[in-house]
Every structure is written in structure tokens, then in C-alpha cells.
Design an enzyme around this catalytic site. Structure first.
Site, PDB file in Angstrom:
ATOM      1  N   THR A  25       0.847  -1.201   0.000  1.00 61.07           N
ATOM      2  CA  THR A  25       0.000   0.000   0.000  1.00 61.07           C
ATOM      3  C   THR A  25       0.880   1.248   0.000  1.00 61.07           C
ATOM      4  O   THR A  25       1.966   1.227   0.590  1.00 61.07           O
ATOM      5  CB  THR A  25      -0.889  -0.002   1.269  1.00 61.07           C
ATOM      6  OG1 THR A  25      -1.748  -1.139   1.212  1.00 61.07           O
ATOM      7  CG2 THR A  25      -1.749   1.251   1.378  1.00 61.07           C
ATOM      8  N   GLY A  26       0.389   2.308  -0.633  1.00 64.77           N
ATOM      9  CA  GLY A  26       1.101   3.582  -0.537  1.00 64.77           C
ATOM     10  C   GLY A  26       1.472   4.176  -1.879  1.00 64.77           C
ATOM     11  O   GLY A  26       1.164   3.613  -2.942  1.00 64.77           O
ATOM     12  N   SER A  27       2.161   5.310  -1.811  1.00 65.05           N
ATOM     13  CA  SER A  27       2.455   6.070  -3.035  1.00 65.05           C
ATOM     14  C   SER A  27       3.548   5.413  -3.885  1.00 65.05           C
ATOM     15  O   SER A  27       3.611   5.653  -5.088  1.00 65.05           O
ATOM     16  CB  SER A  27       2.855   7.502  -2.663  1.00 65.05           C
ATOM     17  OG  SER A  27       3.951   7.494  -1.773  1.00 65.05           O
ATOM     18  N   LYS A  93       6.546   0.563   9.242  1.00 67.35           N
ATOM     19  CA  LYS A  93       5.508   0.668   8.231  1.00 67.35           C
ATOM     20  C   LYS A  93       4.198   1.075   8.904  1.00 67.35           C
ATOM     21  O   LYS A  93       4.065   0.961  10.111  1.00 67.35           O
ATOM     22  CB  LYS A  93       5.329  -0.677   7.513  1.00 67.35           C
ATOM     23  CG  LYS A  93       6.487  -0.979   6.560  1.00 67.35           C
ATOM     24  CD  LYS A  93       6.331  -2.266   5.808  1.00 67.35           C
ATOM     25  CE  LYS A  93       5.031  -2.467   5.114  1.00 67.35           C
ATOM     26  NZ  LYS A  93       4.633  -1.363   4.204  1.00 67.35           N
ATOM     27  N   GLY A  94       3.265   1.545   8.086  1.00 66.09           N
ATOM     28  CA  GLY A  94       1.960   1.894   8.625  1.00 66.09           C
ATOM     29  C   GLY A  94       1.640   3.364   8.538  1.00 66.09           C
ATOM     30  O   GLY A  94       0.621   3.806   9.054  1.00 66.09           O
ATOM     31  N   GLY A  95       2.511   4.119   7.853  1.00 63.48           N
ATOM     32  CA  GLY A  95       2.242   5.546   7.657  1.00 63.48           C
ATOM     33  C   GLY A  95       0.907   5.767   6.967  1.00 63.48           C
ATOM     34  O   GLY A  95       0.237   6.768   7.193  1.00 63.48           O
ATOM     35  N   GLU A 102      -0.736  -5.522   5.963  1.00 60.28           N
ATOM     36  CA  GLU A 102       0.612  -5.616   5.369  1.00 60.28           C
ATOM     37  C   GLU A 102       1.448  -6.672   6.090  1.00 60.28           C
ATOM     38  O   GLU A 102       2.186  -7.431   5.464  1.00 60.28           O
ATOM     39  CB  GLU A 102       1.312  -4.256   5.429  1.00 60.28           C
ATOM     40  CG  GLU A 102       0.734  -3.257   4.430  1.00 60.28           C
ATOM     41  CD  GLU A 102       1.361  -1.876   4.520  1.00 60.28           C
ATOM     42  OE1 GLU A 102       1.270  -1.141   3.529  1.00 60.28           O
ATOM     43  OE2 GLU A 102       1.932  -1.528   5.571  1.00 60.28           O
TER      44      GLU A 102
HETATM   45  C1  A5P Z   1       1.043   1.830   4.513  1.00 54.12           C
HETATM   46  O1  A5P Z   1       0.393   1.699   5.711  1.00 54.12           O
HETATM   47  C2  A5P Z   1       2.512   1.927   4.724  1.00 54.12           C
HETATM   48  O2  A5P Z   1       3.073   0.876   5.429  1.00 54.12           O
HETATM   49  C3  A5P Z   1       3.257   2.165   3.440  1.00 54.12           C
HETATM   50  O3  A5P Z   1       3.734   0.988   2.890  1.00 54.12           O
HETATM   51  C4  A5P Z   1       4.364   3.064   3.741  1.00 54.12           C
HETATM   52  O4  A5P Z   1       3.799   4.132   4.488  1.00 54.12           O
HETATM   53  C5  A5P Z   1       5.061   3.599   2.524  1.00 54.12           C
HETATM   54  O5  A5P Z   1       4.237   4.504   1.885  1.00 54.12           O
HETATM   55  P1  A5P Z   1       4.744   5.426   0.706  1.00 54.12           P
HETATM   56  O6  A5P Z   1       5.189   4.520  -0.389  1.00 54.12           O
HETATM   57  O7  A5P Z   1       3.513   6.227   0.343  1.00 54.12           O
HETATM   58  O8  A5P Z   1       5.836   6.296   1.234  1.00 54.12           O
END
Ligand code: A5P
Length: 222
Positions: A25-27, A93-95, A102
Site C-alpha cells: 500500500t502507498g504512493s 511501516k503503517g504511515g 501488510e
Molecule cells: C502503509 O500503511 C505503509 O506501510 C506504506 O507501505 C508506507 O507508508 C510507505 O508509503 P509510501 O510509499 O507512500 O511512502
């Protein structure tokens, strides 16, 4: 191409025909999912397990088949982002709030690759606030425990309301600045009743692909 995209594009080389793939997940994963959709259109055959509603929605909109984790015995490869990674390939992780799914998906995977930009590779974990997923029932009491331990907790918000994860839980972020022993901390926090998962991912990533300006660096667990 930015560093996140560079790392994501490189990770595509590890995907083989017929694989069951875990999608993080994420950008950074956003770039992976888009690139994967192109490969699938060109004939690559994979089935994917997703780690969040966000990723499922994106993947499905691009024609990627998403299956339930319970339908497979294991996942061949999971590719995910991370908020911080150290030289031992431990990370935070978990931002984005998807840490629980995950971690479940990562633990069901034969191999885990993290794709990150160069700012995520750090000497010591802890500058990035450590997410802890907690059940809403009594979460203020867990919060108070963190306060008493000097962990500088903040309840994650979505506007005026508490942020709610895909599993209906809340997130408490701990501003620790330095994590001396990430394994000890993970075990300590997980033992608190009400804590569902901790965003410390110790001994989980096998490979980290770091995007660096115009190239990528690959670090493997030894
Ligand atoms: C999601 O909860 C996060 O663990 C993401 O994998 C992590 O924050 C990386 O995110 P970005 O790729 O958006 O920086």
C-alpha cells in the site's frame, strides 16, 4: 522518473509468470500497480492479494485480479513500501494505516521486497512516528500507558475524527526519535491488551530496492 518510481519499476523484474503476488500500500506501490497492469496487458499472468482497500480499488480499476488471502496456501512474492528501513532491513511501516494487513500478507509470503526512495533508508529507526493499531474499545487506556512510558503518543486523526483502519481499528503514533532495540519494543508493545499490531517489521524484508536519483540500489538480507 522520481526515486519511488525507479524502485517500483526495478521490482517488476522479480515478478515471474504464474506467481501469487502480494501488493502493498502507498504512493510507491502506486507506481508498481500501474506498471504491473501494463505487464499484465502484455501477457504476464499473476494473481494478486491486496493489503488495503486503497490498493484493491486501484488494482481492480486497472484490470488486475485480486484474490482473497484465504484462497492461497502462500504468496510467492510481496512487494510493498516502507516508511523507514535500516541496514539490517528492519523497518517501520503503517504511515498509510495499512500495517495490519501488510504484516499478515508479508508473513504469508515466501519473499518480501520493499521499494523505497533514498530518504527512507536510515541509520537508526524511530524518527518516523511508529504506528500502533489498537481496538477502539478502551484505546484511551492504551494511550495513557504509552504516555507513562514516555513514548509521546498521538491518536491519528482524519479531520476531526479518529482515523479508522480497514479493520475498524484506531492508530496511535509513537514519536520515539530513536529505537535502540526494535525487537524488544515490538514484543513489549504487542503484549499490551488492545494492541492489534505494531508497525515494526523486524526480519521480514528479504530485499530492499532503494531509488537513488537516476539509479537503484538493491540490498539483500544476508
Ligand atoms: C502503509 O500503511 C505503509 O506501510 C506504506 O507501505 C508506507 O507508508 C510507505 O508509503 P509510501 O510509499 O507512500 O511512502
Amino acid at each position: 522518473m522520481n526515486e519511488k518510481q525507479l524502485a517500483a519499476e526495478k521490482s517488476i523484474e522479480f515478478i515471474k509468470d504464474g506467481m501469487i503476488l502480494g501488493l502493498g500500500t502507498g504512493s510507491t506501490v502506486f507506481f508498481l500497480v500501474n506498471r504491473l497492469a501494463e505487464s499484465i496487458k502484455q501477457g504476464l499472468k499473476v494473481k494478486c492479494v491486496s493489503t488495503s482497500n486503497q490498493t484493491s480499488t486501484l488494482a481492480k480499476s486497472l484490470g488486475i485480479e485480486i484474490i482473497d488471502l484465504n484462497e492461497v496456501a502462500y504468496i510467492d512474492l510481496t512487494i510493498d513500501g516502507a516508511d523507514e528501513v535500516d541496514k539490517n532491513l528492519n523497518g517501520i511501516k503503517g504511515g498509510g494505516g495499512a500495517l495490519l494487513f501488510e504484516k499478515i500478507v508479508a508473513k504469508a509470503s515466501m519473499k518480501v521486497i520493499w521499494i523505497v526512495d533514498s530518504s527512507k533508508f536510515v541509520e537508526q529507526l524511530g524518527k518516523f512516528p511508529l504506528p500502533v493499531e489498537v481496538v477502539p474499545f478502551g484505546s484511551n487506556h492504551v494511550f495513557r500507558k504509552f504516555l507513562e512510558s514516555g513514548y509521546n503518543p498521538t491518536k491519528r486523526k482524519n479531520g476531526e475524527h479518529n482515523f479508522i483502519t480497514d479493520s475498524g481499528n484506531e492508530i496511535i503514533d509513537l514519536q520515539l526519535n530513536k529505537i535502540e532495540d526494535s525487537i524488544k519494543l515490538e514484543n513489549e508493545v504487542k503484549l499490551l491488551p488492545g494492541v492489534v499490531e505494531v508497525g515494526l517489521f523486524n526480519n521480514i524484508a528479504d530485499i530492499v530496492i532503494i531509488g537513488r536519483e537516476n539509479s537503484t540500489e538493491i540490498i539483500s538480507r544476508v
